[in-house]
Design a protein around this motif. Structure first.
Motif, PDB file in Angstrom:
ATOM      1  N   ARG A 105       1.097  -1.010  -0.189  1.00  0.00           N
ATOM      2  CA  ARG A 105       0.100  -0.126   0.059  1.00  0.00           C
ATOM      3  C   ARG A 105       1.044   1.388  -0.269  1.00  0.00           C
ATOM      4  N   PRO A 106       0.364   2.231  -0.852  1.00  0.00           N
ATOM      5  CA  PRO A 106       1.345   3.677  -0.675  1.00  0.00           C
ATOM      6  C   PRO A 106       1.131   4.596   0.297  1.00  0.00           C
ATOM      7  N   PHE A 107       0.610   4.177   1.683  1.00  0.00           N
ATOM      8  CA  PHE A 107       1.265   4.976   2.392  1.00  0.00           C
ATOM      9  C   PHE A 107       2.042   4.373   3.658  1.00  0.00           C
ATOM     10  N   PRO A 108       1.244   2.981   3.982  1.00  0.00           N
ATOM     11  CA  PRO A 108       2.968   2.923   4.564  1.00  0.00           C
ATOM     12  C   PRO A 108       3.989   3.179   3.642  1.00  0.00           C
ATOM     13  N   ILE A 128     -12.911   1.733  -6.632  1.00  0.00           N
ATOM     14  CA  ILE A 128     -11.140   1.146  -7.224  1.00  0.00           C
ATOM     15  C   ILE A 128     -11.760   0.449  -9.141  1.00  0.00           C
ATOM     16  N   GLN A 129     -12.834   0.330  -9.097  1.00  0.00           N
ATOM     17  CA  GLN A 129     -13.225  -0.020 -10.024  1.00  0.00           C
ATOM     18  C   GLN A 129     -13.479   0.611 -11.343  1.00  0.00           C
ATOM     19  N   GLY A 130     -13.312   2.196 -11.285  1.00  0.00           N
ATOM     20  CA  GLY A 130     -13.485   3.259 -11.295  1.00  0.00           C
ATOM     21  C   GLY A 130     -11.746   3.771 -11.864  1.00  0.00           C
ATOM     22  N   LEU A 131     -10.828   3.063 -11.149  1.00  0.00           N
ATOM     23  CA  LEU A 131      -9.834   3.272 -11.746  1.00  0.00           C
ATOM     24  C   LEU A 131      -9.413   3.179 -13.552  1.00  0.00           C
ATOM     25  N   GLY A 132      -7.807   4.280 -13.474  1.00  0.00           N
ATOM     26  CA  GLY A 132      -7.523   3.854 -14.402  1.00  0.00           C
ATOM     27  C   GLY A 132      -6.371   3.055 -14.547  1.00  0.00           C
ATOM     28  N   PRO A 133      -6.225   2.574 -15.733  1.00  0.00           N
ATOM     29  CA  PRO A 133      -5.148   0.965 -15.846  1.00  0.00           C
ATOM     30  C   PRO A 133      -3.582   1.353 -15.458  1.00  0.00           C
ATOM     31  N   GLU A 134      -3.220   3.214 -15.389  1.00  0.00           N
ATOM     32  CA  GLU A 134      -1.967   2.764 -14.892  1.00  0.00           C
ATOM     33  C   GLU A 134      -2.399   3.100 -12.983  1.00  0.00           C
ATOM     34  N   LEU A 135      -3.072   2.757 -12.987  1.00  0.00           N
ATOM     35  CA  LEU A 135      -3.601   2.548 -11.555  1.00  0.00           C
ATOM     36  C   LEU A 135      -3.720   1.113 -10.669  1.00  0.00           C
ATOM     37  N   MET A 174      -4.778   7.287   1.795  1.00  0.00           N
ATOM     38  CA  MET A 174      -4.983   8.255   3.206  1.00  0.00           C
ATOM     39  C   MET A 174      -6.672   8.389   3.012  1.00  0.00           C
ATOM     40  N   ASP A 175      -6.955   8.437   2.131  1.00  0.00           N
ATOM     41  CA  ASP A 175      -8.468   8.989   1.853  1.00  0.00           C
ATOM     42  C   ASP A 175      -9.077   7.704   2.182  1.00  0.00           C
ATOM     43  N   GLY A 176      -8.575   6.496   2.059  1.00  0.00           N
ATOM     44  CA  GLY A 176      -9.515   5.053   2.450  1.00  0.00           C
ATOM     45  C   GLY A 176      -9.902   5.024   1.183  1.00  0.00           C
ATOM     46  N   LYS A 177      -9.554   5.586  -0.280  1.00  0.00           N
ATOM     47  CA  LYS A 177     -10.237   5.355  -0.934  1.00  0.00           C
ATOM     48  C   LYS A 177      -9.878   3.881  -1.253  1.00  0.00           C
ATOM     49  N   LEU A 178      -8.705   3.509  -1.368  1.00  0.00           N
ATOM     50  CA  LEU A 178      -8.127   1.595  -2.493  1.00  0.00           C
ATOM     51  C   LEU A 178      -9.006   1.187  -0.858  1.00  0.00           C
TER      52      LEU A 178
END
Ligand SMILES: [Zn+2]
Length: 464
Positions: free
Chosen positions: A308-311, A383-390, A373-377
């Motif tokens: 995960r990015p935040f840790p 997550i379904q709506g995320l682009g191919p890069e993420l 950090m926002d809990g979005k992940l």
């Protein structure tokens, strides 16, 4: 100020960067007949069991600030200037050179200068204990804190080690508090490769692994077999069925029992370690908690095995602010809609002072950190709506052989860091491409000049 009883329970350490060490050598090394000294400012870094003075900058003496007569003494004017410069939150250290090699004890004059002339004045002004350091002719450091005793007298407590962090992690160990662990018969092959001296350092380091999933569980076993004797394990997860194909040591029984991942790795280490003694410190919790963070701050080197990015952002900050080198890696797999593997790449790098951080290496980006950090992940709809890069970040497409490769190179980075030898860990960040089957290596680079992480070096108070 922390009271003396609390200090008694803590392990003490001192840390500073390779750049500061070079500056100190330039100033303190006056040849074979003349000692010298300087003052410096420090900030405290406090873990669960360790308290570290992180040296930040020197306040070098001016022409009439000290008396040089073979030995050396500071003037009252110099001390007054230093007291003036020590703003709130900063402690004061006195650093001096001695004319002999190795861990240095103190002469009677040195004790009088630190205990009777300085300790009370410095503690009164800074609310932090005086820190003293001595540099031997071979660059080996020794260090101590001066703590207020039950009467008015100040009492010396030696540090366990002094750590210098840069391209190499150079550690001076207190020979009484941290004597070398001699290598064992089961380590003959290992020692024959990187030598008795590096093994002696490795055996006394405190290594932390954050995340005991696919890569972390393999790193744990590797550290255990090569002779690391103190390992902190941090993870909040329990073993599930989907972990069995890539977590070393995990069994179906662990799935049924919902065994914490740290307990699986603890069991693996207990069964495989080659060190004379082993101290495993499992913490079932997250790095995001104060307790998790404080366990990480006890370590000399950290392995970032979290996805995960935040840790990872937290670890990136710790590497610079608290001067704890972090070894990090990442795997990226692309599979098309028909389930065919298009490509798989992975990367391994060490971050910390003197090296580019995860952001400057392009191994982490702040958009992902902010989303995490926002809990979005944790939000499946988002997550379904995320682009191919993420998206690849969250697909967790990984297989055991990929993890083996990443873990192997991460452990080699550790050995290269300790030995200061690029012939073990490579020259810098590494990138492996499954096709055509090639490891690419880059020379160790620096952060960009406006990097916010690099500005944190030694700035404990500004981290996170
Ligand atoms: Zn950077």
């Amino acid at each position: 100020m922390i009271d003396r009883d609390s200090f008694e329970k803590l392990n003490l350490s001192i840390a500073f960067t390779e750049d500061l060490d070079r500056e100190l050598e330039g100033h303190l090394n006056k040849g074979s007949r003349q000692e010298d000294l300087t003052f410096a400012l420090w900030q405290p870094s406090q873990g669960a069991t360790r308290y570290t003075a992180i040296l930040q900058r020197l306040i070098l003496p001016r022409e009439n600030d000290r008396i040089l007569q073979g030995n050396v003494a500071f003037t009252s004017d110099y001390l007054l200037r230093v007291l003036e410069e020590a703003k709130e939150g900063y402690g004061i250290a006195l650093l001096r050179s001695h004319l002999g090699p190795g861990w240095q004890m103190m002469s009677y004059d040195d004790v009088v200068a630190e205990r009777d002339r300085l300790a009370a004045v410095v503690a009164g002004k800074t609310k932090l204990p005086l820190v003293g350091l001595t540099r031997g002719t071979d660059g080996y450091w020794s260090g101590r804190f001066w703590l207020k005793g039950s009467s008015k007298e100040y009492v010396r407590k030696w540090v366990k080690n002094v750590r210098v962090i840069g391209q190499q992690l150079r550690v001076s160990f207190n020979p009484q508090l941290m004597p070398p662990l001699s290598s064992t018969d089961s380590q003959i092959a290992t020692v024959s490769v990187w030598g008795e001296e590096n093994q002696s350092i490795l055996s006394r380091l405190h290594i932390g692994i954050i995340g005991l999933g696919s890569v972390g569980s393999i790193v744990a076993e590797a550290l255990s077999r090569i002779g690391v004797s103190r390992i902190t394990l941090i993870d909040h997860d329990k073993i599930e069925l989907r972990n069995l194909d890539r977590t070393l040591g995990a069994t179906m029984e662990d799935v049924i029992n919902k065994t914490p991942k740290v307990k699986v790795s603890e069991r693996v280490i207990k069964a495989s370690h080659t060190s004379q003694k082993i101290n495993i410190l499992p913490f079932e919790g997250t790095l995001r908690s104060l307790e998790g963070l404080s366990h990480a701050l006890d370590c000399d080197v950290l392995f970032s095995c979290v996805d995960r990015p935040f840790p990872r952002h937290m670890l990136n900050s710790l590497a610079y602010g608290h001067l704890i080198p972090v070894i990090d890696g990442g795997i990226k797999v692309k599979v098309n809609n028909h389930g065919k593997l298009l490509h798989a790449d992975w990367r391994i790098h060490t971050v910390g002072p003197g090296r580019a951080c995860m952001i400057c290496l392009g191994a982490l980006n702040m958009v992902e950190v902010a989303l995490d950090m926002d809990g979005k992940l944790d939000d499946p709809v988002y997550i379904q709506g995320l682009g191919p890069e993420l998206n690849p970040l969250l697909q967790r497409q990984n297989v055991f052989p990929f993890s083996l490769s990443v873990a192997a190179h991460e452990v080699l980075h550790l050995m290269g860091l300790i030995a200061g030898n690029p012939r073990i860990g490579g020259i810098g960040p590494q990138f492996y491409h499954c096709y055509p089957g090639m490891m690419e290596a880059k020379h160790s680079t620096q952060c960009s000049c406006d990097c916010e992480y690099n500005k944190l070096i030694g700035q404990v108070n500004q981290v996170i």
